[in-house]
Write an enzyme that holds these catalytic residues in place. Structure first.
Site, short mmCIF file in Angstrom:
data_model
loop_
_atom_site.label_atom_id
_atom_site.label_comp_id
_atom_site.label_asym_id
_atom_site.label_seq_id
_atom_site.Cartn_x
_atom_site.Cartn_y
_atom_site.Cartn_z
N HIS A 334 36.23 -35.27 -7.26
CA HIS A 334 36.71 -34.69 -6.01
C HIS A 334 38.12 -35.19 -5.74
CE1 HIS A 334 37.01 -33.94 -1.62
NE2 HIS A 334 36.23 -32.92 -1.88
N ASP A 393 29.16 -29.61 -4.65
CA ASP A 393 28.87 -28.41 -5.45
C ASP A 393 27.87 -28.69 -6.56
OD1 ASP A 393 30.70 -26.61 -4.14
OD2 ASP A 393 32.31 -27.76 -5.06
#
Length: 457
Positions: A334, A393
């Site tokens: 991320h 996700d």
């Protein structure tokens, strides 16, 4: 266009040559970005975002300061100062939905009382109704294969149905925002049903919404042919919506919301721009890549419990030898979080119950194994300025698969949640009456003298 077809396609020689000219004209040498200290992507070389604004809406914590140094820590996410983990746990412990409560909090900086939440839910239910014939005249006409484009088109069209569309006073923008929060599930799912019918040849289902349902329940009710769902399914989807509804002012679509709002344009134009940003695969489409990657892993790894075999295949993916040859293990890493993404941590804690209900425990074990191995493999083979871990996700696509949600709707489910954050950020931008956002760009093209037509090649 000629007879409904493009005269010039991307492979037409004229287009190919013009594209080459355009590409050559726009190239900028990497060393120039360093020379002029340009923060590409509004991030420095260490990945830290450039400070471009202030917000009260949410806070992302990924590091802590110790002895003058930034030390990575387990990620934290706060909505208006409240830890999201605690907000979700409290709702779960009370066996109630959290999305509407968190929407109230993000919009009004206040945890609602029981009566306030009840009134807010009734208001959202009241607004959950499209203009007369909107489905027939707009959604059913020229249905798109891309649900995000369908959603953006519907949002822009709603401008024509609003007598106060250009009024940017806060009461009016709040009214528009609440309507859009309520309508996003209808616009998205009806758009999918039209596509599924006209493009895929399946039966058309258009269920009218029920005012008393939560947002998560509404999504499942509208989508499924029989409108049936279990309590666990609705509650887990509700958690997914909370985890996606807001993530700081610097994420691409929320920053887009601030930028476009600062021009004082209308709400529908702002939200359509945010949808366009979220649609991008670098932002809102990552969970589709995750589930496709796992389809590939499951097809090529014989023993899902064999760490060595799974690790070997992940190395192939990382080395561009397998899956889409992009060299990415999707769902891992991320831009901000390093040790852990709190959204992934929360979601993982609820996934097991649904996996058991759906009989997919073996697949969950494979996800957990990849989650364990991937950061080790990436860190060992690539130079990293910070740690990597599973992001939201990684598990959300798996949840949507278990819920039987069509992949075409994955990005719009993100939008159905994030519309709350966008609305809060738009209100914040307008409330502060700031200047139009206009960062500086340095021109590096040399100046040239004009050349007459007869002297050009």
């Amino acid at each position: 266009m000629e007879n409904g077809k493009n005269i010039y396609s991307e492979n037409t020689p004229e287009i190919v040559e013009l594209a080459k000219l355009s590409e050559a004209a726009d190239q900028i040498e990497n060393e120039l970005f360093v020379k002029y200290d340009v923060k590409r992507g509004l991030r420095d070389l260490n990945g830290k975002g450039v400070l471009t604004g202030l917000t009260r809406i949410s806070e992302i914590v990924a590091k802590e300061e110790k002895d003058g140094k930034s030390i990575p820590k387990d990620g934290e996410l706060y909505f208006r100062g409240y830890d999201v983990k605690k907000l979700i746990k409290a709702a779960s412990d009370d066996n109630r939905f959290a999305f509407e409560e968190c929407a109230y909090l993000l919009l009004f900086d206040k945890l609602p009382s029981k009566n306030e939440l009840s009134d807010f839910n009734r208001l959202l239910g009241f607004y959950r109704s499209l203009p007369t014939s909107f489905v027939r005249d707009i959604i059913m006409k020229a249905p798109s294969r891309d649900m995000m484009n369908t959603l953006a088109r519907s949002v822009l069209t709603l401008y024509s149905y609003d007598d106060l569309a250009d009024d940017t006073s806060l009461p009016n923008v709040l009214r528009q925002s609440l309507q859009l929060i309520s309508l996003f599930p209808l616009l998205s799912i009806y758009g999918y049903q039209a596509y599924n019918h006209y493009h895929e040849g399946n039966t058309l289902f258009i269920h009218p919404p029920l005012e008393e349902l939560s947002t998560a329940e509404t999504i499942l009710y509208l989508l499924r042919p029989d409108s049936k769902y279990t309590e666990l399914e609705a509650k887990l989807l509700d958690i997914c919506l909370v985890l996606h509804m807001e993530h700081g002012g610097g994420n691409n679509s929320s920053f887009t919301t601030h930028v476009v709002s600062s021009s004082m344009t209308d709400t529908y134009s702002v939200i359509a721009a945010a949808i366009g940003s979220l649609k991008g695969p670098r932002h809102g489409g990552a969970n589709i890549k995750v589930v496709h990657m796992f389809d590939d892993i499951e097809a090529n790894v014989k023993n899902w419990e064999d760490e060595a075999e799974v690790e070997a295949y992940l190395r192939k993916i990382l080395n561009k030898e397998a899956f889409d040859k992009a060299g990415l293990i999707y769902g891992i890493g991320h831009a901000i979080y390093s040790k852990s993404d709190p959204r992934a941590t929360v979601l993982k804690g609820f996934v097991e119950k649904l996996a058991i209900e759906k009989g997919r425990e073996d697949e969950l074990k494979l996800y957990e194994l990849v989650e364990k191995l991937a950061p080790q493999i990436i860190s060992g083979e690539r130079k990293m300025y910070k740690g990597v871990s599973a992001n939201v996700d990684f598990y959300s696509g798996f949840v949507y698969r278990m819920l039987g949600l069509p992949e075409e709707l994955y990005p719009t489910i993100f939008a159905m949640a994030r519309i709350v954050g966008w609305s809060a950020h738009r209100m914040e931008e307008l409330a502060n009456n700031g200047k139009i956002i206009r960062p500086a760009y340095m021109a590096i093209e040399p100046r040239k003298g004009y050349m007459d037509m007869k002297d050009r090649d």
